[in-house]
Design an enzyme around this catalytic site. Sequence first.
Site: not given
Lengths: 329, 508, 313
Positions: B187, B212-213, B215, B265-266, B286, B320, B367, B370, B417
């Site tokens: 993430p 992969k990190p 974006e 994220s879940t 995780e 998290c 973000q 959100k 969250e």
Amino acid sequence: MLVIVAEPVILSPIVTLATVADQTSGARLVAPPNFNPASPTVDQVAVEERVAALAKRSLKKASKVAGLKLAISMMDLTTLEGKDTAGKVRAMCQKALYPLGSDPSLPQVAAVCVYPNWVRLAKQCLAGSNIKVASVATAFPSGQSPLPIKLDDVRRAVEFGADEIDMVIDRGAMLSGQYGKVFDEIAAVKEACGAAHLKVILETGELGSYDVVRKASEIGIAAGGDFIKTSTGKVVPAATPAVTLVMLQAIADHYRATGRKVGMKPAGGIRTAKQALHYLVIVKETLGDAWLTPDLFRFGASTLLNDVLMQLQKEKTGNYQSSEDFSKD
Amino acid sequence: MAKKTDSQSKAIAGRAAQPVSGSHALDFGKAWTYAPSPEATDHIKLDKRYELFIGGAWKKPRAGKYFSTISPSTEEKLADVAEADAHDVDLAVTAARTAFDKYWSKMPGRERAKYIYRIARAIQEKARELAIVESMNGGKPIKESRDVDVPLAAAHFFYHAGWADKLDYAFQGRRARPLGVAGQIIPWNFPLLMAAWKIAPALACGNTVVLKPAETTPLTALLLAKLIEECELPPGVVNIITGAGPTGAALVNHPDVNKVAFTGSTDVGKRIQRAVAGTNKRLTLELGGKAANIIFADAPLDQAVEGIVSGIYFNQGHVCCAGSRLLVEESVHDVIVRKLTDRIATLRVGDPLDKNTDVGAINSKMQLTKIQELVKAGEDEGSTRVSAACALPAKGFWFPPTFFTDVAQSSRIAREEIFGPVLSILTFRTPDEAIEKANNTMYGLSAGVWTDKGAKIFWMGQRLKAGVIWGNTYNKFDPTSPFGGFKESGFGREGGRQGLAAYVELEG
Amino acid sequence: MATKTITKSIPRAARVAAPAPLPAVRLTVNKAYKMYVGGAFVRSESGRYLQVTASSSGGADPAIVNVPRGSRKDVRDAVLVAKNASEGWAARTPFNKSQILYRLAEMMESRRSELVTSLLRGGTAAAEREVDASIDRVVFYAGFADKFHALVASSNPVAGPHFGFSVPEPMGVVCVIAPARPSLLGLVSTVLPLIASGNTCVAVCGMDDPRTPLLWCEQLATSDLPGGVVNVLSGHASELAPIMARHREVMAMDVWGVDKALAAEVEQLGTDNVKRVKVHGPQADWYDERKAQGLGFIERFLETKTIWHPVGI
């Protein structure tokens, strides 16, 4: 006149003494029977983590200069030695008046702090200035004398002209749970001070834990101390940032509950400008603007001033300074 | 609090924290201020464009597509980054497979260890550079990237390096074999640290990696790739590819990947779990959290307030395991709120590269939106909002440290969250009620308990359904300490001996 | 529906000898097999049943036996009681769990011959072997209930003034699709490690011979094991496993010997609550103590809980 403080005296988590205002009427506060203020506990690791985080504040240029000048203005320049003489006291007073002769823009220190024997001389030296004379008293530094002797010590110092009295609490009483005795002594000393300001030295280096420091702070504040102070300078450790934070938090809680502002004085072991700035950061971020004044915050120090001067000169000239450029009194 | 339906962060600047009635408020004003103290960046040289690190070389993406990565604090472009498609992913997985067969699975643990130690040292040597780029690209305060992310990343490599030749001791007489190629997706909240959490144990256990990190924050992972290249790891042992969701999906779905590890994220975690269902791929997840930070009346209250602050405002709340639900014993609710109100007034929000910044930029526009949406939901549901009255920069993505009181267990802000610097404060009356409320969530990643009573810590600790419990502390991490969740916060652990299990097949 | 239950009232001996004069032998009382839910023996709420072939070599059962065919609602009920039993079972001391599981072994041993005759291979050496291995497996996990902690827990030497440790915890309700055979040993081998660590479970027993697992439940019922800790359903795995996988109260599933399509479906459905679904191929040998029992069976359904605390004064 004796006033028994109404029960319940001090309640967790915010400590209040409803009758603190009574001190203005000259009444002496007396602790109720089995007095044991319920003070919040303190987590050592978290307190030390917090001050370590505040040590990382980066202070540059203007804020550094302003902070260092503020530190000078908050200094209680101190000599408390068996070998103190008139010569030593005069020299210290001169430094208090003119920290750096070459730079009149620097503030004077807040006070000088001496044994009672030197109060008169210090007053003479500082006559006409705003610099206060503080005197230690109450069988400093151990406090292991009968109360009448301690009170006599205080009255004598006040008579000599002391503006401020730095008393020591009875650590033996504190550690053996005789909180009422600790409280009553402070209250009696406060009464003996009359108009002089009272600083209550907890000697935190002997108290063993922050929990006890916090409780002693509550008692010192509740019993009428104008300031609470960490140390005599005769015990190691003396002032530390963490113990100072714990005491500041007690002051904050008292203020939030009562509106009364109690001052704070870390003393002993503060030798560098960097340390002084760290303390100022702690004060700023714990108590805020109102405490960033000599009226409510002091440094008890004997050698700090020169390092602060040195750093100020460095900021002014851009060059690192030699310690020989500053007078060693 | 006046309702600001647009929730524009700029509009909040200058709005005072709500005074707590009947108390004497402390004033954290401008009597003595800190001058700007920006970290020097003149020694940082970012490339204009970053390619894909595959098989030990920097490869252009087949499709020739690049996306730009920005600084969330200035919205300025930092670099262009390659976008890997399925073909590029295939190349990376193939390179990892080759490296696994040819070098890494055959190498004695002792030698693997030394390579991993090299990475650890190199991170320490380049610590400042990594910290600065982390703050530039992710928006987090330099003091955190400098003092937390980067040192912990190095520590994770150091710790796991030592396991590489000791796996025979780790599993009670059972033999541990590597799984093969690990596809790892991380993430944007701790870009370098999460790369370390993923890569270090995988390599120690003898696997090769395609990572992969996220974006929005690819740069430190790419610097890590460069550093790994300089450490002369055999080509293909670590491959780092950049891209967005589709790149990650291609990696997860690649048939030659033996193990998928995901932090995020879940929602996405469930999608990945679905994608690997029916395959033989091993999976660890995780995922999200909505941790309860529980304050009892007998707690060391001033330190508890610090714990609240580090619990929710650390890394802008993009954590998290953030302590995003504060459960306060009702008798100390007012005291805690008053102390917290004072405390957030001292938080310094702004330039992530300023050494005195406590709260940096929100990681992305998305973000921020959100967070704003959930904060609005909190206001609409009638909770009382308190935000720090800090001035926010005009450019970039910002949200002030905020908390809500009068929050019900049923409120959206108590259940969802937020992943931002927004705390929901609820109360409880008894320890049983605290447990009931704390566990009343689909998540189970972490929890905090503050009390002076040792027995109560253990009593609570036994009953909280969470993978990490901080007693009288919060948000502490260490490579020796297993981290991971219960319930919908995912499965598998990272760190400690337990974390190795995610990267080995046990025989016997 | 009870009306569907077929009752064979004529004993086998009579059938074989028919036509015969009035039966001289005593009429056998046949047992109605029931599922075990919440410590009680229940029929399927659906009323449905399955017919299975009983032992060919002795035993009291008729040749054809009806067992309940568990339904969606039976899963619901069983998961609910398992959930309700969860906190209490997990909270018992490991020593107490150990004692109760050992008591189960005692119950099995004392009714060993009953288990032996019940198995499909009734009375044979193979049946004896399975029963003995099952009892020994119970003893194995009884003794593990207070020991696995020491093997998987850790003290975490963190770089700071904190004491950290990690301990294993049960997940909660775990559903098991038990191996089709060996029906007793398979069920025992999959259920025991789960409950030894404090989970509760709902198992679908192997349907090659469901009678013996259901008989075993009578031993569970007399073993001091609290009701609801182990619940055993009979029925089709293909019908029940997806229901379990979708159930949000179920934290994990242990799925043995189902086909690939069903395994994938269960894994898919389980993602709704990030279920820990473990799908296994056929176990080569349930008698091999090195492979068919051990810490790994316990570890699969444990969570690791890490606790930090400052060290200070």
